[in-house]
Design a protein around this motif. Sequence first.
Motif, PDB file in Angstrom:
ATOM      1  N   GLN A   1       8.643   1.282   0.463  1.00 19.30           N
ATOM      2  CA  GLN A   1       7.984   2.481   0.973  1.00 19.30           C
ATOM      3  C   GLN A   1       6.683   2.797   0.244  1.00 19.30           C
ATOM      4  N   SER A   2       6.545   2.360  -0.998  1.00 16.35           N
ATOM      5  CA  SER A   2       5.335   2.674  -1.759  1.00 16.35           C
ATOM      6  C   SER A   2       4.185   1.776  -1.309  1.00 16.35           C
ATOM      7  N   GLN A   3       2.986   2.331  -1.309  1.00 18.11           N
ATOM      8  CA  GLN A   3       1.787   1.581  -0.918  1.00 18.11           C
ATOM      9  C   GLN A   3       1.153   0.868  -2.109  1.00 18.11           C
ATOM     10  N   GLY A   4       1.612   1.182  -3.291  1.00 20.50           N
ATOM     11  CA  GLY A   4       1.065   0.588  -4.509  1.00 20.50           C
ATOM     12  C   GLY A   4       1.870   1.067  -5.694  1.00 20.50           C
ATOM     13  N   ARG A   5       1.242   1.159  -6.856  1.00 20.96           N
ATOM     14  CA  ARG A   5       1.943   1.605  -8.050  1.00 20.96           C
ATOM     15  C   ARG A   5       2.464   3.031  -7.869  1.00 20.96           C
ATOM     16  N   TYR A   6       3.635   3.304  -8.432  1.00 20.10           N
ATOM     17  CA  TYR A   6       4.212   4.629  -8.288  1.00 20.10           C
ATOM     18  C   TYR A   6       5.049   4.978  -9.510  1.00 20.10           C
ATOM     19  N   GLU A   7       5.399   6.254  -9.596  1.00 22.07           N
ATOM     20  CA  GLU A   7       6.169   6.803 -10.705  1.00 22.07           C
ATOM     21  C   GLU A   7       7.481   7.376 -10.168  1.00 22.07           C
TER      22      GLU A   7
END
Length: 355
Positions: free
Chosen positions: A217-223
């Motif tokens: 689901q994330s488009q790139g780096r995430y927290e």
Amino acid sequence: MQREMQCFHIDESGFTGYDLLNPEQRFQGASAVFVSDDEAARLIKEFFPRLQAPELKYQSLVRRQRYRKPLIELQRAVLSQFKCTTCVADKRFLLILMFLDYAVEPFYFKRQIDFYEDGQNFSLASLLWTAGPTLFGSGAFDQILAAFQRAAKEKSPAALGSLVETVRAADWNQLPGALGPLALASPECLGAIATPGVSTDAALVLLQALITRMEVQSQGRYEARHDQSENLRRYHELLRRYIDHKERVEFVHSRIASLRFPLKLTSVVQVDSKTSPAVQIADVLVGAAVEAANTLAGQRQGGLDPREVLSLYAEDQFIHYLPSNDFAEQKRLRSGSQASEMIDYFARHFGGGTT
């Protein structure tokens, strides 16, 4: 202008550590939602404009009839507008899957038989969940499961020996493909159970499930952010180890899930749920889902309509570890799975887990 990092907020329900046979806590769940605190605060104000409590807590709100409709409407809005994943597990079923992972599969691996091919471990676990109490004698199967989780925790010769004796005392010949390896005191299986890090803690399994979806689901780096509760410390520890793992590897889990390292997840932060409306939203999602499972199983009464709660989820928003005797569907879903390789890899690097 620097783009703000994507953030998933996580909460859990039903955590009981290594003990997966607690009759008061039959189901365990976790939810991750990609919503900012500002957006979450707006939603809470929209659906609970008169709420005086310091934070939105599902278990407190659902007790009051006037809050039940807003709880449904809040979930409907979140699940239709934001990226979300909820995972719910029958803990006894998970324990049976783990039993097959460590007390059965190593025997077959030694003989070059793929025990996980086309999800047959899930089919056998479902059969054992349903018929085990009848097949092996009154109370015998749950005694075996209790002895297994004790042996996985203690890893002592006495606990491992007690597990073997418990299996031998049961009518294990009713299904020797499942209990035969331990009845024969298979050194491969006893060695697997005694391996440091191997545990019956379900947090690892639920986190694997959430991460497979968050990574997609994330488009790139995430927290990832979660509450500071004692229960979530285990999730925090595992997430940190996942983030720190830099080896390049990918596994196909099922027809709709895979996992690749290194992760796009870059950091995990503990927050006070009172100051994080987004964590409160995650609390509502997982609280309602676990309660729905308990209600459908006859463990709870009252509360929200469980079928209405579950109907709010799209297929790719809900992951479950529940027994199913639809063996053809299990085979279709898990055809081509790299379960054997993934379990070996996670046991080696993170201390175990079932797929």
